[in-house]
Design a protein around this motif. Structure first.
Motif, PDB file in Angstrom:
ATOM      1  N   VAL A 354       0.839  -1.202   0.000  1.00  0.00           N
ATOM      2  CA  VAL A 354       0.000   0.000   0.000  1.00  0.00           C
ATOM      3  C   VAL A 354       0.872   1.248   0.000  1.00  0.00           C
ATOM      4  O   VAL A 354       0.595   2.224  -0.719  1.00  0.00           O
ATOM      5  CB  VAL A 354      -0.942  -0.023   1.220  1.00  0.00           C
ATOM      6  CG1 VAL A 354      -1.754   1.267   1.289  1.00  0.00           C
ATOM      7  CG2 VAL A 354      -1.876  -1.220   1.149  1.00  0.00           C
ATOM      8  N   GLN A 355       1.930   1.236   0.774  1.00  0.00           N
ATOM      9  CA  GLN A 355       2.815   2.401   0.839  1.00  0.00           C
ATOM     10  C   GLN A 355       3.431   2.709  -0.520  1.00  0.00           C
ATOM     11  O   GLN A 355       3.450   3.870  -0.963  1.00  0.00           O
ATOM     12  CB  GLN A 355       3.913   2.149   1.870  1.00  0.00           C
ATOM     13  CG  GLN A 355       4.862   3.315   2.064  1.00  0.00           C
ATOM     14  CD  GLN A 355       6.021   2.959   2.973  1.00  0.00           C
ATOM     15  OE1 GLN A 355       6.719   1.990   2.720  1.00  0.00           O
ATOM     16  NE2 GLN A 355       6.204   3.729   4.037  1.00  0.00           N
ATOM     17  N   GLU A 356       3.948   1.675  -1.188  1.00  0.00           N
ATOM     18  CA  GLU A 356       4.588   1.905  -2.489  1.00  0.00           C
ATOM     19  C   GLU A 356       3.567   2.329  -3.536  1.00  0.00           C
ATOM     20  O   GLU A 356       3.863   3.164  -4.402  1.00  0.00           O
ATOM     21  CB  GLU A 356       5.315   0.636  -2.932  1.00  0.00           C
ATOM     22  CG  GLU A 356       6.033   0.751  -4.261  1.00  0.00           C
ATOM     23  CD  GLU A 356       7.093   1.844  -4.260  1.00  0.00           C
ATOM     24  OE1 GLU A 356       7.321   2.433  -5.334  1.00  0.00           O
ATOM     25  OE2 GLU A 356       7.671   2.118  -3.198  1.00  0.00           O
ATOM     26  N   ALA A 357       2.369   1.752  -3.467  1.00  0.00           N
ATOM     27  CA  ALA A 357       1.333   2.151  -4.421  1.00  0.00           C
ATOM     28  C   ALA A 357       0.957   3.617  -4.236  1.00  0.00           C
ATOM     29  O   ALA A 357       0.788   4.358  -5.223  1.00  0.00           O
ATOM     30  CB  ALA A 357       0.105   1.262  -4.257  1.00  0.00           C
ATOM     31  N   LEU A 358       0.834   4.077  -2.992  1.00  0.00           N
ATOM     32  CA  LEU A 358       0.548   5.500  -2.752  1.00  0.00           C
ATOM     33  C   LEU A 358       1.707   6.377  -3.208  1.00  0.00           C
ATOM     34  O   LEU A 358       1.491   7.481  -3.735  1.00  0.00           O
ATOM     35  CB  LEU A 358       0.268   5.717  -1.262  1.00  0.00           C
ATOM     36  CG  LEU A 358      -1.024   5.085  -0.720  1.00  0.00           C
ATOM     37  CD1 LEU A 358      -1.126   5.311   0.782  1.00  0.00           C
ATOM     38  CD2 LEU A 358      -2.246   5.658  -1.428  1.00  0.00           C
ATOM     39  N   LYS A 363       3.956  10.199  -7.351  1.00  0.00           N
ATOM     40  CA  LYS A 363       4.934  10.459  -8.404  1.00  0.00           C
ATOM     41  C   LYS A 363       4.288  10.667  -9.766  1.00  0.00           C
ATOM     42  O   LYS A 363       4.654  11.585 -10.507  1.00  0.00           O
ATOM     43  CB  LYS A 363       5.918   9.281  -8.495  1.00  0.00           C
ATOM     44  CG  LYS A 363       6.880   9.166  -7.329  1.00  0.00           C
ATOM     45  CD  LYS A 363       7.817   7.994  -7.556  1.00  0.00           C
ATOM     46  CE  LYS A 363       8.821   7.849  -6.434  1.00  0.00           C
ATOM     47  NZ  LYS A 363       9.739   6.698  -6.663  1.00  0.00           N
ATOM     48  N   HIS A 364       3.343   9.808 -10.111  1.00  0.00           N
ATOM     49  CA  HIS A 364       2.862   9.752 -11.488  1.00  0.00           C
ATOM     50  C   HIS A 364       1.436  10.266 -11.680  1.00  0.00           C
ATOM     51  O   HIS A 364       1.016  10.475 -12.833  1.00  0.00           O
ATOM     52  CB  HIS A 364       2.928   8.303 -11.997  1.00  0.00           C
ATOM     53  CG  HIS A 364       4.278   7.674 -11.814  1.00  0.00           C
ATOM     54  ND1 HIS A 364       5.393   8.083 -12.517  1.00  0.00           N
ATOM     55  CD2 HIS A 364       4.710   6.676 -10.995  1.00  0.00           C
ATOM     56  CE1 HIS A 364       6.443   7.362 -12.156  1.00  0.00           C
ATOM     57  NE2 HIS A 364       6.051   6.501 -11.222  1.00  0.00           N
ATOM     58  N   ALA A 365       0.675  10.436 -10.623  1.00  0.00           N
ATOM     59  CA  ALA A 365      -0.720  10.885 -10.779  1.00  0.00           C
ATOM     60  C   ALA A 365      -1.086  11.812  -9.628  1.00  0.00           C
ATOM     61  O   ALA A 365      -2.061  11.589  -8.900  1.00  0.00           O
ATOM     62  CB  ALA A 365      -1.662   9.687 -10.828  1.00  0.00           C
TER      63      ALA A 365
END
Length: 441
Positions: A354-358, A363-365
């Motif tokens: 979850v942390q990396e997805a956030l 970064k990208h959105a």
């Protein structure tokens, strides 16, 4: 260190068929003594046979010299000794030949046949000789002496050398077997040491990968939020000083959290390196200990990491989402199922996904609405992070956040290491979705 077969083959420095000069000198000395003996015994043989004495001496010298090839052709030596037994010659040759034959690697039936022939020949010759002496009056005893003397003489000349040769041959074969076993054990120990080194290198590589993932998670997420807050702070510093102060406080808190986590990981690395260094100093010379020490020293880093501070857990998920929300992201968190505790590695992996997805959304959105879903199931835990398309095309780069392309790879490795399933990819609406399912045990 044992002597291998190659070393023994390389140690052959004797002439012709002898492995050592000492063996050649011994056989030469025995052949010389045997030749002298047969030459002396050839004198009465020549007189009894009515031939020149010189011929008997030469015959004895040639016959006795055959003993020099006893190691090469033991059968020939025994056959020659049997052949000259009627002439009462070659007693030393017969004894040494039988010993060499019994100690050789020849089949037992050949050894038994030749020993039997020698026994019968000696028995007959002794029987005839004693009878002649009794007929001439040289021996005046009872009739029992003839078979007793013949059997005793025959057994005395054949049984001791054969039995001694069998014992020496069996002992030599046993030593060869033990030597080969020692060579095999040494090769296995070398192989085990090589495999231990390979396992140690693999363990070091796995630990480097794990540490790289942890460092990426800590640095990427915390620093990304700090950059986002710094950009917001720069934008509202003059318009809304109070909000700027709050953003500055958040940046400070996140920086302190990042430094704390980095300090903890560095402390684990220092303790692991120190333990591995002490272990290397204590490594003994034994091959077995080398293999064990290599494997143990390689695993100390992982053990020290496991003994370090506890990793993140699912109870901190709301705080994680709150940090992203404080950075301006619209995050919707939903939890399904009965909340319960899992193994530390399962909770840490779910948290990191979850942390990396956030972090990737930051970064990208940037500015895109994000949905975080967590489902507690009977035998597994599922999580999904999905974001809508960003509101502006240029917002993704507004904060100028770099990306190394390792986030998705690290998440997939974490989930796969626990036997889970990881899927990521764009959605039909133009956003991005990250899904993972991890077994509960």
């Amino acid at each position: 260190m044992t002597t291998t077969g190659e070393d023994r083959a390389a140690a052959r420095n004797g002439p012709w068929w002898w492995t050592r000069w000492r063996s050649a000198v011994l056989d030469g000395g025995l052949a010389l003594v045997s030749a002298v003996e047969c030459a002396l015994e050839g004198i009465p043989f020549a007189r009894d046979a009515g031939i020149p004495v010189a011929a008997g001496v030469v015959f004895g010298l040639l016959a006795g010299a055959v003993l020099v090839v006893r190691r090469r052709w033991p059968i020939a030596v025994v056959l020659v000794s049997i052949a000259i037994t009627p002439a009462q010659m070659g007693f030393l040759m017969g004894v040494v030949g039988l010993y060499t034959l019994a100690a050789s690697e020849l089949p037992r039936r050949i050894i038994a046949a030749l020993a039997g022939m020698s026994l019968v020949g000696m028995l007959i010759v002794t029987l005839v000789r004693v009878r002649q002496d009794m007929a001439h009056g040289d021996v005046t005893v009872g009739d029992w002496f003839l078979p007793f003397a013949s059997i005793t003489m025959a057994l005395g000349m054949t049984a001791p050398p054969v039995l001694l040769g069998l014992y020496v041959g069996a002992r030599r074969r046993l030593m060869e077997s033990l030597r080969e076993r020692a060579d095999s054990l040494e090769r296995e120990l070398h192989l085990l040491a090589e495999r231990a080194e390979e396992r140690a290198e693999w363990a070091r590589g796995e630990e480097r990968t794990r540490i790289a993932r942890e460092m990426h998670d800590v640095v990427a997420h915390r620093v990304s939020l700090m950059v986002v807050h710094a950009a917001a702070l720069q934008a509202v510093a003059r318009k809304d000083p109070e909000k700027a102060v709050r953003n500055a406080a958040l940046v400070g808190d996140m920086g302190r959290q990042a430094l704390t986590e980095l300090r903890e990981m560095l402390g684990v690395l220092r303790s692991a390196d120190g333990a591995a260094g002490r272990r290397r100093v204590e490594v003994p010379v034994s091959l077995v200990a080398v293999g064990e020490a290599a494997a143990e020293a390689a695993s100390r880093v992982a053990e020290a990491s496991a003994e370090g501070p506890d990793g993140p857990c699912l109870a901190e998920l709301e705080e994680l989402v709150g940090q992203s929300a404080a950075a301006g992201m619209v995050v919707d968190l939903s939890v399904e199922g009965e909340v319960r505790s899992y193994a530390p590695e399962v909770e840490a992996t779910a948290y990191r996904v979850v942390q990396e997805a956030l972090t990737n959304v930051h970064k990208h959105a940037a500015g895109a609405k994000t949905y975080v879903r967590l489902a507690h199931r009977v035998s597994e835990i599922a999580m999904q992070v999905e974001n809508e398309p960003p509101p502006e095309v240029g917002s993704a780069s507004s904060a100028r956040l770099p990306s190394g392309g390792n986030g998705l790879v690290g998440m997939k490795e974490r989930v796969a290491a626990l036997g889970g399933v990881f899927v990521s990819g764009p959605t039909d609406a133009g956003g991005f979705r990250v899904s993972a399912v991890i077994p509960a045990s």
